[in-house]
Each structure stands twice: as C-alpha cells, then as structure tokens.
Design an enzyme around this catalytic site. Structure first.
Site, PDB file in Angstrom:
ATOM      1  N   GLU A  97       0.827  -1.220   0.000  1.00 47.21           N
ATOM      2  CA  GLU A  97       0.000   0.000   0.000  1.00 47.21           C
ATOM      3  C   GLU A  97       0.855   1.262   0.000  1.00 47.21           C
ATOM      4  OE1 GLU A  97      -3.455   0.368   2.397  1.00 47.21           O
ATOM      5  OE2 GLU A  97      -4.124  -1.682   2.028  1.00 47.21           O
TER       6      GLU A  97
ATOM      7  N   HIS B   1      -1.558  -0.629  10.074  1.00 46.62           N
ATOM      8  CA  HIS B   1      -0.924  -1.903  10.412  1.00 46.62           C
ATOM      9  C   HIS B   1       0.380  -1.616  11.142  1.00 46.62           C
ATOM     10  CE1 HIS B   1      -2.945  -5.051   7.699  1.00 46.62           C
ATOM     11  NE2 HIS B   1      -3.650  -3.944   7.543  1.00 46.62           N
TER      12      HIS B   1
END
Length: 468
Positions: free
Chosen positions: A68, A333
């Site tokens: 990402e 995350h």
C-alpha cells in the site's frame, strides 16, 4: 588431468569457501503503509516518517517489503531517507492505479518482475478497488553472495481483502486462496532452484486459515512468527484466539504477533477519540485490557538455500511508535520484523527438504470452495446477461413510444430512460459476457491445478487417486 581441467578445478571454489562470502544474518521488515492517495489521512507525513524510522532502525534492515505504498512520490521519499542502508530498490507498477508494492534491499537486485494474479476481485466493486490496482506478487532476485546459494528470491504481496462482516460470508475467499496458491507456487519454484526464499506481505489471512495453510504447505516455507513463538495462538474462533481465552493487548503484540486492529493503533480508535488526539489529548492504552479484535495478517515466510541452514534469531511486531507531531500511528498496520541467521553447518546438516504437498482434506476444502464460487459466478453471469437483454427491449420500446408521444417532455423522459437503462445494461452485459467469463475460465485453471496436485499427493502417499 590436462592443464585446462586442472585450472578449472583450482579456480572453482569449494562450498565452504562460498559460505565465507555470505552474510551471517538478514534483517527483514514487512509493513503495510496504508498509503492510499486522497483517501489515507496524513499519508505523506506518515510515509515520510516510516522512511525515517527505517533509516534509524536497529538492527539495520537488509530487506524491506512495503505494501500500500501507492504513489511513486512516497516511495521516492522513503528511498531518499534509506538509500545509505538500502541502496537498491524497486517500485512495482501494475493495474490502473498501481500495485502499491515496493522492495528495498541492501544487496543488488539482479532481476525483478511483477506477476499479476489471474483471480483478483471484480471490476463491479469499483468502491473497493482490488481489481483496479492489479494485485499480484512483486518478485526480486537478490544477490547476497556468490554461487547458487548466494541468491535470495523475495516475493512481496498484498492479497485480496475479506470485506465480510462479522459472521457473514466472504465472497472473495476463493480469490484470496487462489492468490495464496499462486504465490506459494512461485516460492516453491524458487526453492527448487536452490535459492533462498523470502515471502512477505499482508496476506489478509489469519494463522491456521486456509490461505496460510496453502502458503506454508504448498511452498515448503516457515512462518517466522510460529518458529519464534510456537506458543502463539493459531487462529481466532468465535471471538477467541485458538478457542482459548482472549489475550490482552500486550500479549497480542508480544506473543501473538497481532499487526492489525490492535488497541495500540490509533487508527482503530473512534473518530471522536482521534479528534481529541489531534487536539493534543492523548489516550493511555492499558496493556492488560483484553483485545479480541487484534489480528495477525502480516507475515514473513522463509526457506533456506540448498546446502545452508537459516534460523530465526528473533521476531517482533514493529513500527508501533507514533508520528512525532501528529501523534497518530504510522499506519493502520504494524510491521512484522525478524532476523534470520545462517548457522555454520556442513552439507549433510543443511535444512532438510520439506514436502510441498498439502493434506488431502485441504485440497478437498479448496475444491469445495471453488465449486461453490463457480455456481455463484455462473448465476451472476446469467443475471447480468438477462439484465442486458431486458434493457435492450426497454430501449427499443422507448424508441417506439416516442413516435406516439403527445408532448416533447414525455419524449425526453422516454429517451432519458432508454439511454440510462441501456448504458447500465451494456455495462452489465460486458461484465457478464467478458469479465465473468474470463473469471470462470481462470477458476477452471485453478481447479485443474488443485485436482492435479491432489492426485500427485495421493500417489506420493501410495494411494490410488480417486475422483472428487
């Protein structure tokens, strides 16, 4: 022996000599950066700080896989901060909006490629974007030393997200398992070439789940966290972890390797609490409070090169710090970080080869999932093509009705209805006739591969293969 043969024998280094030129350890980091352009809050500032933290990390990383990291500007910002310790890197392009994958390395990248998954979401789910980013595997062949044993093949990926409510059906589970099958095959082939294997990324699968089992069993690799923390829970069951008691927030990080939805991550907090954080009012997280939502979705898998034995020296959840001024977590995350060390062993003591056959019941589970999903997609194709046919009929009816329209306003409404309806019908017809058809054919290939692997596994077990 003639002079030429003597010269070759003299110049050819022995395996022990080659080992002297290999590094004794590799520090590996994998992180989902949450760098969605226009959508991720404080994207540029967070990714810049991620680059700074990588440059200051101790031990110094030698291999980093990012997911990402969508914009090349963010990648270049991270590269500029880490180029002194990670001079080699590759930003991978794929799909309409990019893969979001990048690999940074201390050692030279000899070859790289981007492998796109055949099953990769649906274009109709434009609000999710998985199909449009062209998800796949970022592959890099990295030279860490001489000889075949001096090559490490790195595979970085981000599998399809679940998008299922609690207790609800995940209609993308088949896609994710098919993607796990593909990356497992790539890693297995690298191991068969005698190279070291490192697989890392956000697999959107919990430990012990079907995707995890396909990767570990199908590629013959080891999950560093399970090696380092064998007491960690395998998977969540009915809100608990491994069917036991719900662990507290501290245990989720230290013991169970939870990288996603942790109570320590500010992006899990409510919007109200985050607004207070932006005003400077921080919230203390009690590590003793139970954390049933925390999950381990990010992994580092590895397999040793032929003739060597690499072991896990440590593994931890990293990047838990906050941004120094924004006070938010650096991503939604946390990272998974590990150190692999090379043990000084002889050829006979090198890591034994692992079977890459899955248990027969796992193949059957995959085939049952494929059959269920195939029925769903064929139904979707019929509905979409039926919608296309109905819209053509409605459009023709509107064209005819215009001839007898008493007013221009009514004629305008009929033309508007036919135009909008036919446009929607054509889109559905294209998706049903072209995309869903392509998806069903990719599903057939996946099914054939699973059936073939199942037969091979049965032969390996000394049993005559039976049709499923």
């Amino acid at each position: 022996m003639n002079n030429t043969e003597s010269d070759i024998a003299t110049k050819t280094p022995s395996p022990n000599t080659l080992l002297l030129h290999l590094p004794t350890s590799l520090r590996i980091i994998s992180l989902n950066c949450w760098g969605l352009k226009y959508l991720s809050t404080h994207r540029s500032a967070r990714l810049l700080e991620i680059g700074r933290q990588l440059s200051l990390a101790s031990p110094t990383p030698t291999l980093v896989g990012l997911q990402e990291c969508w914009t090349q500007a963010d990648y270049l910002a991270i590269r500029s901060l880490t180029k002194s310790i990670l001079p080699h890197g590759k930003f991978y392009f794929s799909g309409i909006f990019g893969s979001g994958l990048a690999i940074l390395s201390k050692y030279p990248i000899e070859e790289s490629s981007m492998y796109r998954y055949p099953l990769n979401g649906r274009p109709s789910a434009f609000f999710r974007g998985d199909w449009y980013v062209g998800k796949g595997v970022a592959c890099a062949r990295i030279r860490i030393g001489p000889g075949r044993g001096g090559v490490v093949e790195v595979f970085c990926t981000h599998l399809h997200a679940p998008y299922a409510e609690a207790g609800g059906e995940d209609s993308y589970a088949c896609h994710r398992v098919a993607q796990a099958w593909e990356i497992a095959r790539l890693m297995r082939w690298a191991g068969e070439r005698g190279h070291g294997v490192v697989g890392l990324g956000d697999f959107n699968s919990e430990p012990g789940g079907l995707g995890w089992r396909v990767v570990v069993g199908g590629a013959g690799v080891r999950d560093v966290w399970r090696v380092w923390r064998p007491e960690s829970k395998v998977e969540r069951v009915a809100g608990k972890v491994g069917g036991g008691e719900v662990p507290n927030s501290g245990e989720c990080l230290r013991v169970h390797g939870a990288t996603c939805d942790s109570r320590f991550n500010t992006w899990r907090w409510s919007k109200g609490v985050r607004r207070e954080l932006e005003k400077g009012k921080d919230q203390e997280v009690d590590p003793e409070v139970l954390d049933p939502r925390a999950r381990r979705l990010d992994y580092v898998f590895f397999a040793s090169p032929t003739g060597q034995r690499w072991e896990v020296e440590d593994a931890e959840v990293g990047m838990t710090m906050r941004h120094p001024t924004l006070r938010c977590s650096l991503s939604d995350h946390f990272s998974v970080e590990t150190t692999l060390v090379r043990r000084e062993t002889g050829q006979a003591e090198s890591e034994p080869a692992k079977s890459t056959y899955l248990p027969i019941e796992t193949y059957d589970e995959i085939l049952a999932m494929i059959a269920t999903y195939d029925i769903r997609e064929r139904k979707q194709r019929r509905l979409r093509l039926t919608h296309f046919g109905v819209e053509i009929f409605i459009a023709l009816s509107c064209f005819v009705a215009v001839w007898w329209s008493p007013h221009n306003f009514v004629a305008f409404l009929l033309m508007l209805l036919s135009t909008l309806g036919l446009s929607a019908g054509v889109l559905d017809g294209l998706m049903g006739g072209l995309f869903v058809g392509s998806e069903i054919r990719a599903l057939k290939e996946f099914e054939h591969e699973v059936r073939n692997a199942r037969e091979q596994a049965l032969r390996c077990l000394g049993t005559n293969p039976q049709p499923v």
